[in-house]
Design an enzyme around this catalytic site. Sequence first.
Site, PDB file in Angstrom:
ATOM      1  CG  ASP A   1      52.541  39.169  41.465  1.00 24.38           C
ATOM      2  OD1 ASP A   1      52.764  40.235  42.050  1.00 24.38           O
ATOM      3  OD2 ASP A   1      51.725  38.328  41.869  1.00 24.38           O
TER       4      ASP A   1
ATOM      5  CG  ASP B   1      47.427  38.404  44.202  1.00 28.42           C
ATOM      6  OD1 ASP B   1      48.069  38.401  43.139  1.00 28.42           O
ATOM      7  OD2 ASP B   1      47.906  38.786  45.286  1.00 28.42           O
TER       8      ASP B   1
END
Length: 478
Positions: free
Chosen positions: A332, A392
């Site tokens: 990420d 997420d």
Amino acid sequence: VTADEGILHASGSGVPPVTKDYCIIYNSNWISLPKTLDNATFRTLKNLTSTVLCSSSEVPAGLKDKAVVVMRGNCTFLEKARIAQTSGAKMLLIASKPRLSPLSDNKTDFENVTLPVALIRYNDIVDMQLTLGNEVNVTLYSPPLPEFDGSMVVIFLIAVLTVALGGYWSGVAELDNLKAIASPEERETRRKKEENVTFTPVTVILFVVICCVMLVLLYFFYKWLVYVIISVFCLASAMSLYNCLAALIGEIPFGQCRIACCNKTIEVRLIFLAVFCIAAAVIWAVFRNEDRWAWILQDILGVAFCLNFIKTLKMPNFKSCVILLGLLLLYDVFFVFITPFITKNGASIMVEVAAGPFGNSEKLPVVIRVPRLEYSASTLCDMPFSLLGFGDIIVPGLLVAYCRRFDVQTSSSSVYYISCTIAYAIGMVLTFIVLALMKMGQPALLYLVPCTLITSSLVAWRRKEMKKFWKGSSYQVS
């Protein structure tokens, strides 16, 4: 180079006048725009999109005190601005068919240019003529960005409730497994019915590599692969919605009539449920670009997908959780913060793919979308929605689910599950705070992973169960 987003407010000649706002890109180093419409001056729009205004010979009569719109062409913005200003124009709009990009001429060259210069989409000029008519008055302004948008609260509630519910559902399934082990025959039957997948450290690493490859392929071949992702999402979300609703319907002791087919029997209500779930996915696929309501259906399908993923995919121990969350944290951060130094346009690969690169009208459906509640140039220009990627939710959700299953296996009430869920909520709040302060997209896992991993570790250490928590309690009884 400075790129600032602003708003072109256009007003038609009808009574009452029809108004509409359009996105513009300008350079605040050249000229400052009013922050509200109260201080803005309207100009009559003169459409010269048949020219590029690169020479004085292209200038028609009657430009005095007008707002002029021309095509982009090959000459510089400075050349266009000087010609327009010499002709008496008070505003220069440059229509662009490609994606809007920063205005990059030197500030010193524009010291003698007094009229505002802005880029606008050519399609918006066409829409302006069709919607407002041939006589249009326009003005430019640039309202300040809101410090906080209410859509973040909705995103927060969706994410936390999905993670909590997914973890709880995984715990319920684990409890059913433990109850079934009393009978070897029942255990074997249940094992065959189960569709759970267990991640090992090797499959975790392979999964992260696949994620990296897929993201890079999407960046370079977005306009083709986006339809593949849309098709996969429709299929997976329809199946997930069916699994979620079937689990709820199974608790209702009504409407259990069955029909026989191919030597098997099936409940009629489940047939209707399957048709409903397929119809929901098809309706979303057909109307996915309808911004007024399609986001609601996408979020429902997305939540079902995340819930089913969290329940189906089992992490065998905390060790695998640490490897998965740690690697995806690096993934990420790299694709959000590091890739802008690699890409030609200086954009983050993660943000570009999530928002739809190269001005592509098709967007990836693997996000929770909520319309921004605060009006600004940013909502008009590129991001009318607040976004949160499924990763997420799913990635920390797998840890929450493991904590819940560990609670069930060790009969330790719900201390791990509740602590990890609260840690996830705190990580989301921290993400939104940093987002508001930095005014740029954030890798949410940068905040969610440390919060959840550290909290789970502290709980296990405090309860003197770290070794057991790290290796996992075997829920697959041989």
